[in-house]
Design a protein around this motif. Structure first.
Motif, mmCIF file in Angstrom:
data_model
loop_
_atom_site.group_PDB
_atom_site.id
_atom_site.type_symbol
_atom_site.label_atom_id
_atom_site.label_comp_id
_atom_site.label_asym_id
_atom_site.label_seq_id
_atom_site.Cartn_x
_atom_site.Cartn_y
_atom_site.Cartn_z
ATOM 1 N N ALA A 15 0.830 -1.204 0.000
ATOM 2 C CA ALA A 15 0.000 0.000 0.000
ATOM 3 C C ALA A 15 0.861 1.248 0.000
ATOM 4 O O ALA A 15 1.861 1.339 0.726
ATOM 5 C CB ALA A 15 -0.922 0.000 1.207
ATOM 6 N N TYR A 16 0.443 2.222 -0.826
ATOM 7 C CA TYR A 16 1.089 3.528 -0.909
ATOM 8 C C TYR A 16 0.017 4.568 -0.627
ATOM 9 O O TYR A 16 -0.915 4.742 -1.429
ATOM 10 C CB TYR A 16 1.714 3.734 -2.285
ATOM 11 C CG TYR A 16 2.737 2.673 -2.630
ATOM 12 C CD1 TYR A 16 4.086 2.878 -2.364
ATOM 13 C CD2 TYR A 16 2.344 1.464 -3.191
ATOM 14 C CE1 TYR A 16 5.025 1.905 -2.661
ATOM 15 C CE2 TYR A 16 3.274 0.476 -3.487
ATOM 16 C CZ TYR A 16 4.619 0.698 -3.217
ATOM 17 O OH TYR A 16 5.541 -0.274 -3.510
ATOM 18 N N ARG A 17 0.136 5.234 0.507
ATOM 19 C CA ARG A 17 -0.950 6.090 0.972
ATOM 20 C C ARG A 17 -0.653 7.559 0.679
ATOM 21 O O ARG A 17 0.438 8.057 0.956
ATOM 22 C CB ARG A 17 -1.209 5.860 2.461
ATOM 23 C CG ARG A 17 -1.537 4.395 2.753
ATOM 24 C CD ARG A 17 -2.198 4.158 4.081
ATOM 25 N NE ARG A 17 -2.465 2.728 4.252
ATOM 26 C CZ ARG A 17 -3.549 2.108 3.778
ATOM 27 N NH1 ARG A 17 -4.478 2.815 3.139
ATOM 28 N NH2 ARG A 17 -3.708 0.815 3.950
ATOM 29 N N SER A 40 2.311 -2.069 -11.545
ATOM 30 C CA SER A 40 2.698 -3.018 -10.502
ATOM 31 C C SER A 40 3.758 -3.978 -11.030
ATOM 32 O O SER A 40 3.808 -4.294 -12.227
ATOM 33 C CB SER A 40 1.484 -3.832 -10.039
ATOM 34 O OG SER A 40 0.577 -3.052 -9.320
ATOM 35 N N LEU A 92 -1.250 -0.928 -4.258
ATOM 36 C CA LEU A 92 -2.450 -0.162 -3.924
ATOM 37 C C LEU A 92 -2.082 1.293 -3.709
ATOM 38 O O LEU A 92 -1.239 1.615 -2.860
ATOM 39 C CB LEU A 92 -3.083 -0.735 -2.647
ATOM 40 C CG LEU A 92 -4.161 0.121 -1.971
ATOM 41 C CD1 LEU A 92 -5.408 0.205 -2.845
ATOM 42 C CD2 LEU A 92 -4.519 -0.434 -0.594
ATOM 43 N N SER A 149 -3.673 4.401 -2.240
ATOM 44 C CA SER A 149 -4.802 4.632 -1.336
ATOM 45 C C SER A 149 -4.839 6.071 -0.856
ATOM 46 O O SER A 149 -3.805 6.666 -0.523
ATOM 47 C CB SER A 149 -4.695 3.694 -0.123
ATOM 48 O OG SER A 149 -5.638 4.039 0.877
ATOM 49 N N ASP A 187 -12.020 -3.756 3.569
ATOM 50 C CA ASP A 187 -12.357 -3.379 2.191
ATOM 51 C C ASP A 187 -13.855 -3.392 1.899
ATOM 52 O O ASP A 187 -14.259 -3.285 0.737
ATOM 53 C CB ASP A 187 -11.631 -4.260 1.164
ATOM 54 C CG ASP A 187 -10.145 -3.955 1.115
ATOM 55 O OD1 ASP A 187 -9.769 -2.791 1.399
ATOM 56 O OD2 ASP A 187 -9.355 -4.861 0.806
ATOM 57 N N THR A 195 -8.931 -4.425 9.384
ATOM 58 C CA THR A 195 -8.249 -3.207 8.949
ATOM 59 C C THR A 195 -9.303 -2.160 8.634
ATOM 60 O O THR A 195 -10.169 -2.382 7.779
ATOM 61 C CB THR A 195 -7.385 -3.465 7.709
ATOM 62 O OG1 THR A 195 -6.394 -4.454 8.025
ATOM 63 C CG2 THR A 195 -6.691 -2.192 7.263
ATOM 64 N N THR A 235 -4.090 -0.713 -8.255
ATOM 65 C CA THR A 235 -5.377 -0.556 -7.583
ATOM 66 C C THR A 235 -5.434 0.828 -6.951
ATOM 67 O O THR A 235 -4.480 1.258 -6.289
ATOM 68 C CB THR A 235 -5.572 -1.633 -6.507
ATOM 69 O OG1 THR A 235 -5.625 -2.918 -7.125
ATOM 70 C CG2 THR A 235 -6.876 -1.407 -5.738
ATOM 71 N N HIS A 246 -10.063 4.193 -1.680
ATOM 72 C CA HIS A 246 -10.196 4.946 -0.427
ATOM 73 C C HIS A 246 -10.148 6.461 -0.609
ATOM 74 O O HIS A 246 -9.313 7.150 -0.028
ATOM 75 C CB HIS A 246 -9.122 4.513 0.580
ATOM 76 C CG HIS A 246 -9.052 3.047 0.806
ATOM 77 N ND1 HIS A 246 -7.871 2.349 0.887
ATOM 78 C CD2 HIS A 246 -10.040 2.126 0.945
ATOM 79 C CE1 HIS A 246 -8.113 1.071 1.074
ATOM 80 N NE2 HIS A 246 -9.430 0.913 1.118
#
Length: 759
Positions: A60-62, A85, A92, A94, A132, A292, A326, A329
């Motif tokens: 995940a990369y927020r 990817s 992801l 996000s 999710d 989560t 992906t 959020h």
């Protein structure tokens, strides 16, 4: 393999050159740093004469805010910068923050978390995702069931108080109103309720939202302004409704703290912005330890723009691709701004996880867009030559994919002034939207569209699956064109083919109207040469009451599998299968349409009224052609309707007409002898009883004497193989074949079942 690597274990102080080297040579940690490195490479000598690739390792990369791509980040002519990817892994992007530290209330089982940023006013959100799965406000009555109904119609308040109250009316009186210049009262902002439906004693009553049904595909989610408990009147904080609220109008309440967990409901949340406490009602088996929880921080993830606010130099930006990523959020920009009245999210305040302004050569491919507060993808003003292919979009607050210059008129803070396109608006053209799956959308904004096109030319919407939407499936509409022209020269040669659109009017798990006046495929465009072919469109319904012209209708109206609305001209409709809708085909005004070799089939319930005239549903519904100055009667024929199969069934034995509304009904200047349409070599059949009329006020004998359907077959069984199972193949002895009907193959309709990953 890649020019820059990104990893959750990376470091933005590193070079990004290799995922395996130590020291300073290793992957970077963020999209932002990777973009900076690529911009430096592009700026170097020869940097725009080759392709560049950024690879994300799984994880995940927020983002705390959107990442903005400008000319400095754009690939050179004929080249592309790709963000993807790592093969076999999933990255992801996000816009959410993971929430931790929930405490379980032993008395209720609810989870509670104090969030200082919310209490301090620095952060707010309207939904979360737990493992999710979307979690929103409590809604009562729950979606998928009945609604509350206005108990008393009362005068409007404030500036709307001058609006008169009209009693409900129906039948001929309603028809007369809708065909005249008379307007029903508007802007009613309050109504009477029954005891127990709403209370001023509930927590934070100003945070309660009211969702009211409309006579068209529009959303409303309006804060409560005041509650008069003595007189049982609720006043809403909006005068933007487009009709009165007579007795019986359906409505629901949302975001009531006291509703949490009632009637066994789970998966609901309430955010108290005063105390900063988030309360969550968990689903079975969920614990803070095994779950989560993500709350949205960013309303947008990717913006590719040449606007002045972002250093635009008057040149298109783009030549950028996002593949196998992906995106998830995001929050709702519109909800964060406050209330919503009569609201169309496709053209009013459209906001998307990925958006472009003044862009060319942008591709979103093999991506997943899910768990979003509003739309998935918007190719916005000044954007042409872009593509959304092989993607899946679901759990969306509003729509899926849109492409339109029309957005420039919508919300000045998003697309105008310093945020406007830096290149001329020539229509959003040469857009490819293909092989996508768009489903379970309109979770917040029920007027939303799966795939939307505005003004533009040479756009193609093909091989998509669009389903489980509250209203429109695919919509093409250029709203902002001068009324002084008949055909918009910027809108032409658009293609809608091989799409599977179904189960519209979806409400919490079953077909039930969240809107009226919409279509599985809907066209309202002043363009030319639009082709609609080889589409399978079915299960399009309105089942709940709506208000039209100040009166309540029990079942809504103007919904159809294929809906060609008033401003349209020169639409070619061929080789489509349309079935199980209150109308398979609705043509409302317009001119120059060619409708040939289609199957229109309907199965109706006994006694279900339909339409603004109060009539019953029919497989086709046509209204005056050549109406107004947009689609003049000089375009002849107004409609060419030949070699079609029109069949329908219902649970009564009444003799029905095939057309719900005679095509020149209410237009005395357009007579049968003028022949504004061509109709012939069609097959008409009704199961259980014979057809006697072409339209409610016109027998088939009269229709034929005027020269229409002279060579058509009436009351001839088309001999479908198994329509109940959706198999409309014809037996070899079908009488439709004698008329020249050509069977067509729909096996390639919809998204490919084998979407291979590509880099």
């Amino acid at each position: 393999m890649a020019d820059v690597f990104v990893s959750p274990a990376g470091n933005d102080a590193w070079t990004g050159q290799s995922p395996s080297e130590n020291g300073t040579k290793g992957p970077v940690a963020t999209l932002h740093r990777a973009k900076e490195i690529i911009a430096a490479k592009l700026a170097a000598a020869g940097g725009r004469s080759r392709d560049w690739t950024v690879i994300f390792r799984g994880g995940a990369y927020r983002l705390a805010d959107k990442e903005i791509f400008t000319l400095a980040d754009s690939g050179g002519e004929g080249h592309v910068v790709t963000y993807a990817s790592y093969p076999g892994e999933s990255a992801l992007i996000s816009g959410g923050r993971v929430l931790k530290g929930f405490v379980v209330d032993r008395a209720t089982g609810f989870w509670k978390l104090h969030i200082p940023d919310v209490q301090g006013g620095a952060w707010t959100f309207n939904e979360i995702w737990v493992n999710d799965a979307r979690v929103g406000w409590p809604v009562r009555p729950v979606r998928g069931g009945d609604r509350f109904h206005v108990a008393a119609q009362v005068a409007s308040s404030g500036s709307a108080a001058r609006d008169a109250i009209r009693p409900p009316f129906s039948g001929a009186a309603r028809e007369k109103l809708t065909r005249s210049t008379a307007k029903p009262p508007t802007n009613t902002d309050r109504f009477g309720f029954n005891a127990g439906e709403i209370s001023a004693a509930w927590t934070n009553p100003a945070e309660i939202r009211i969702r009211v049904s409309h006579p068209s595909s529009s959303s409303s989610l309006i804060p409560v302004a005041s509650i008069d408990m003595a007189n049982h009147i609720v006043t809403m904080n909006s005068h933007t409704l487009n009709d009165t609220l007579p007795v019986g109008t359906p409505w629901r309440r949302e975001n009531v703290y006291e509703d949490l967990g009632t009637n066994g409901q789970v998966g609901e949340m309430y955010l108290d912005r005063t105390t900063g406490v988030l309360t969550y009602v968990p689903r079975l088996g969920e614990t803070p330890a095994n779950s989560t929880v993500v709350a949205p921080v960013a309303d947008q993830l990717i913006l590719i723009s040449n606007a002045a606010a972002y250093g635009g130099a008057g040149h298109p930006v783009g030549n950028i691709a996002f593949r196998n990523l992906t995106f998830a959020h995001t929050g709702s920009y519109s909800l964060a701004r406050g209330y919503i009245g009569h609201f169309n999210n496709d053209q009013t305040d459209p906001y998307a996880a990925i958006a472009t302004i003044g862009a060319r050569g942008v591709t979103i491919d093999h991506a997943t867009l899910r768990n979003l507060g509003e739309q998935g993808i918007i190719f916005g003003p000044g954007s042409s030559g872009n593509a959304a292919t092989n993607n899946e979009l679901y759990d969306l607050g509003s729509g899926g994919i849109g492409a339109a210059d029309d957005y420039q008129y919508s919300w000045p803070n998003v697309y105008s002034g310093p945020y406007a396109s830096g290149v001329p608006l020539v229509g959003t053209s040469n857009t490819t939207i293909s092989n996508n799956s768009v489903h379970d959308y309109g979770k917040v904004f029920t007027c939303s569209t799966g795939i939307y096109l505005g003004q533009g030319a040479n756009n193609a919407i093909s091989h998509n699956d669009v389903y489980h939407g509250p209203s429109w499936g695919i919509r093409v509409q250029n709203q902002y064109v001068s009324n002084s022209i008949s055909v918009d020269p910027k809108t032409h040669d658009n293609y809608i083919g091989y799409n599977h659109v179904y189960e519209m009017g979806w409400d919490g798990g079953r077909g039930a109207a969240l809107a009226s006046d919409y279509g599985g495929v809907y066209l309202n465009l002043r363009g030319s040469n639009t082709t609609v072919e080889f589409n399978r469109i079915h299960d399009i319904h309105t089942l709940y009451p709506v208000v039209y012209g100040g009166a309540l209708q029990a079942y809504g109206g103007d919904n159809s599998a294929l809906y060609i609305d008033g401003d349209s001209a020169y639409v070619a409709v061929r080789n489509n299968l349309l079935y199980d809708a209150e109308n398979a085909l609705l043509v409302l005004k317009g001119s120059g349409h060619v409708i040939r070799n289609n199957i229109f089939y309907g199965k109706f319930r006994k006694g279900v009224p339909f339409g603004i005239g109060g009539g019953k549903a029919r497989p086709i519904f046509t209204y005056p052609f050549g109406d107004g100055n947009l689609t003049p009667a000089s375009i002849t024929p107004a409609m060419d309707f030949q070699n079609n199969i029109v069949a329908f069934d219902d649970d009564s034995t009444d003799a029905w007409s095939v057309n719900a509304w005679f095509w020149n009904h209410g237009s005395p200047n357009v007579g049968l002898s003028q022949k504004p349409i061509v109709a012939d070599k069609n097959l008409y059949f009704k199961y259980r009883s014979a057809i006697t009329n072409y339209a409610p006020d016109l027998t088939f004998a009269e229709w034929r004497r005027a020269g229409y359907d002279v060579n058509s077959k009436i009351n001839a069984d088309p001999l479908f193989i198994n329509p109940a199972a959706g198999d409309f193949s014809l037996r070899p002895d079908s009488p439709a074949l004698e008329l020249g009907f050509v069977p067509f193959d729909l096996s390639a309709v919809g998204r490919s079942k084998s979407v291979a990953s590509k880099l």
